[in-house]
Every structure is written in structure tokens, then in C-alpha cells.
Design an enzyme around this catalytic site. Structure first.
Site, PDB file in Angstrom:
ATOM      1  N   CYS A 135     -20.575 -12.119  -7.465  1.00 42.17           N
ATOM      2  CA  CYS A 135     -21.486 -11.235  -6.721  1.00 42.17           C
ATOM      3  C   CYS A 135     -22.917 -11.382  -7.211  1.00 42.17           C
ATOM      4  CB  CYS A 135     -21.050  -9.779  -6.858  1.00 42.17           C
ATOM      5  SG  CYS A 135     -19.596  -9.347  -5.874  1.00 42.17           S
ATOM      6  N   CYS A 185     -24.215   0.947   2.867  1.00 44.03           N
ATOM      7  CA  CYS A 185     -23.263   2.039   3.103  1.00 44.03           C
ATOM      8  C   CYS A 185     -23.955   3.225   3.757  1.00 44.03           C
ATOM      9  CB  CYS A 185     -22.616   2.472   1.792  1.00 44.03           C
ATOM     10  SG  CYS A 185     -21.423   3.819   1.995  1.00 44.03           S
ATOM     11  N   ASP A 198       0.836  -1.196   0.000  1.00 46.82           N
ATOM     12  CA  ASP A 198       0.000   0.000   0.000  1.00 46.82           C
ATOM     13  C   ASP A 198       0.874   1.250   0.000  1.00 46.82           C
ATOM     14  OD1 ASP A 198      -2.427   1.293  -0.078  1.00 46.82           O
ATOM     15  OD2 ASP A 198      -2.639   1.391   2.092  1.00 46.82           O
TER      16      ASP A 198
END
Length: 375
Positions: A203, A213, A149
């Protein structure tokens, strides 16, 4: 150790050895892919043009280099992607239910699961360096660079192409046997290693992550507006949290796991074999007022070696102030409300303008006038 050659047979043997050594080091899976990411360039440019990267200016500065590993590290021929599970070894079997319960407790302080143990940057970098050294002991890898990262690379794109999973609708990598509770790291090498085949997506029509969310940051399948994301707001963003989003943050003070908690594939999330990701300083049981009482010195000491350390004390207090404000709006316990109001008021006199703004907002959630009105 006898050096390997670069024949297809030797490179195949090396690829298998890399995967075996990776597992011995604690990685869950190793995949290898090439460096041609041209198909990812247009979506990246569109995302940047829309401003969905928010204040992460480094995203724009690096531009297409993120999709061009061989420009980022000249001489790169392959990218080795490593996956490491981070769910703590002692996490309960109903860990997702426990996390939902915690989010419903106004006095609780919720830290994203990945940040409750040691800083993953340090853990992954050390392990990846060991794996890179193992490769170099057998063959001259040409260029070799380790990233955790820490480079402008499209990590999920590389991992997807390396067969480690597929990009879920929440933009994170998903794996059928492990969900998404894992970290990714890369080794760029100048070896023409055999590449792995990508896997298919699973998915289907599910959109639970989009619907759950809190701030509607997932604006479409695999489309994230970071400016609305609670993880971005509480970690990357160094300014004032937008007023309209503060009530939606709840008691989340560092990151957000909602889209992962709701994902059906995370019923298969794997416990980490490493002790590094076990909870430290009781962050799975922490309450807001206790964390608010930390001095700057205590914050530095208790977050040393943790990913939380990087946001600094001011941002930490800003996040806590928002959570306390949300608690004051929702909590019905009089003693707790009084203690929270007093704690917030006591901090006003020495707060900088950014924190004072969030303190005043928090106090207003209880219908309380802050002591003094000057800024």
C-alpha cells in the site's frame, strides 16, 4: 483411491493437490497456515474495547476464540484458506468508472457488487465442502470443518498468514494480481500440512481508501469503526440509522464499495469464472422507485438465494427510504420528486415506528410535511 500417509513428502504432495483441486473448483488461490494467531489478540481486544464492532455482539461474545482456531475447533492444526473472485464475468472493462457514475445518479439504487449475484455463502460452502471431501478421500484429515464467513475466525488474518495477500488500509485483503474483489473461505483440518509464507504489503503511502470513505469509517490504516461504515449500517445494523450519517449514504441501499473502487490495485480485479456471481434481477441497473414498489412477497421472491435476503423487508425499506430522501435533496427533476414524495407518503399509514422515522426524515429532505404527524 489409495490413502496417502503422513510423511512430510506425502503431506507436501497433498498440499499441492489441494491447491490444484481448488483451482479446478473455481477458487483463485489456496493458501495454508498454522493456528498461532497470538499477535492478533491484542489488536482484536482493543477494537472490541473501543466499541468499534457496533451492534455485532457476537464479536464480543466470541472474544479471543476468533484468534484461536484450535479452541474454536479442537484438534485443528492447519487452516486452508481459499480465495474466490466475484467480479461478474460480463463486467465492463471500465467497471469502476461505471460504478462511480451510478453513485452520482440520485434516482439509481446502488447495491454492492458482491451482492448482485447468488449468495456467496452458498457458493463457497458448496465448493469448500467438495474440496474437503476430496481431501478426506485421500487421507484421514482428523478434524475437518468448512467455514464461509460463518465462524468467529479472523479470516483476513488467516489469509494474510497463508500468503494470499496483505491487509489493506481499508482492512480488506489485497492481492497484487487481483485487488480485493474476492471472497474468503476456510477449511480447518487436523493435518500438519506444510504452511505457505506470507507476502509483503504494497500500500505504501497511499491513503485513497481512507480519504474516500463517505462516513469516515476508516479511522486509520487497517482500523475500521463499524458504527460509521455504510456496509454495517445498511446490512448488519437493525435499528435507526444515525441522523448525521443518513445524508452521507447517498443512493447506497446495500453495502458500499467506495474504498474498493478507489483502490489502485483493483485495476487488476479478476472476473469470476463462475456464473453464480453474474447480476440477477437487473440489480446493476435498478432505480429506487422500482425497488420501493416491491411488495414483501416480491422482495422475498427476487432476493431468494441472494445475500440481500438476510436483511429482511423492513431493513430493505429503511435503506430505500434514506436513499430516496437523499434523492429528494439532490434531484432536480420535478416529476421524479413528485413520484418519490407520493410513494413515501403512501407508505406512512402502514409503516412501523422504525420505518416511519426514516420516511419522515426522507420527506423532510424535500421540504415536504408528511401526511399526519403522529408516530
Amino acid at each position: 483411491m489409495e490413502q496417502l500417509g503422513t510423511s512430510p513428502k506425502d503431506l507436501h504432495a497433498l498440499a499441492q493437490d489441494i491447491k490444484q483441486q481448488g483451482r479446478a473448483l473455481g477458487f483463485s488461490q489456496i493458501g495454508i497456515t498454522g493456528v498461532d494467531l497470538r499477535e492478533a489478540e491484542a489488536p482484536l481486544l482493543d477494537w472490541l474495547a473501543a466499541g468499534h464492532h457496533g451492534g455485532m455482539d457476537y464479536m464480543r461474545r466470541h472474544g479471543l476464540m476468533r484468534a484461536r482456531p484450535a479452541e474454536l475447533v479442537p484438534g485443528t492444526l492447519r487452516v486452508i484458506t481459499a480465495r474466490m473472485d466475484y467480479l461478474p464475468r460480463n463486467a465492463p472493462g471500465n467497471w469502476r468508472e461505471v460504478e462511480w457514475q451510478r453513485l452520482a445518479q440520485p434516482e439509481a439504487a446502488t447495491v454492492s457488487l458482491y451482492a448482485r449475484g447468488r449468495d456467496y455463502h452458498k457458493v463457497l460452502r458448496r465448493k469448500l465442502k467438495q474440496l474437503a471431501d476430496h481431501i478426506a478421500a485421500q487421507i484421514d484429515p482428523g478434524v475437518v470443518r468448512v467455514f464461509t464467513d460463518s465462524a468467529p475466525a479472523l479470516e483476513v488474518e488467516l489469509a494474510t498468514r497463508a500468503g494470499l495477500g496483505w491487509r489493506g488500509k481499508h482492512t480488506l485483503l489485497l492481492q497484487r494480481d487481483s485487488g480485493s474483489m474476492f471472497f474468503l473461505g476456510e477449511i480447518f483440518v487436523g493435518l500438519p500440512l506444510p504452511v505457505d509464507a506470507p507476502t509483503s504489503a504494497h500500500c505504501g503511502s497511499c491513503r485513497k481508501c481512507i480519504d474516500i470513505c463517505p462516513t469516515r469509517a476508516i479511522i486509520g490504516p487497517a482500523q475500521l469503526d463499524a458504527r460509521r461504515c455504510i456496509s454495517y449500517l445498511t446490512i448488519e445494523h437493525d435499528g435507526a440509522i444515525p441522523l448525521e450519517l443518513r445524508p452521507l449514504i447517498g443512493n447506497r441501499i446495500y453495502g458500499c464499495d467506495d474504498c474498493q473502487l478507489i483502490c489502485p490495485w483493483n485495476r487488476h480485479a479478476q472476473r469470476s469464472p463462475l456464473p453464480d456471481f453474474e447480476v440477477r434481477h437487473g440489480l446493476d441497473q435498478a432505480v429506487l422507485l422500482d425497488l420501493w414498489a416491491w411488495t414483501e412477497a416480491e422482495f422475498a421472491t427476487r432476493t431468494e438465494g441472494s445475500a440481500i435476503h438476510r436483511i429482511g423487508y423492513t431493513r430493505w425499506r429503511r435503506n430505500l427510504a434514506v436513499a430516496l430522501g437523499n434523492g429528494l435533496r439532490e434531484h432536480r427533476d420535478v416529476a421524479w420528486r413528485q413520484a418519490a414524495v407520493q410513494a413515501l407518503q403512501n407508505a406512512r399509514a402502514h409503516a412501523d415506528p422504525l420505518l416511519r422515522d426514516h420516511l419522515d426524515w426522507a420527506l423532510a429532505q424535500a421540504g415536504t410535511q408528511p401526511l399526519g404527524t403522529s408516530r
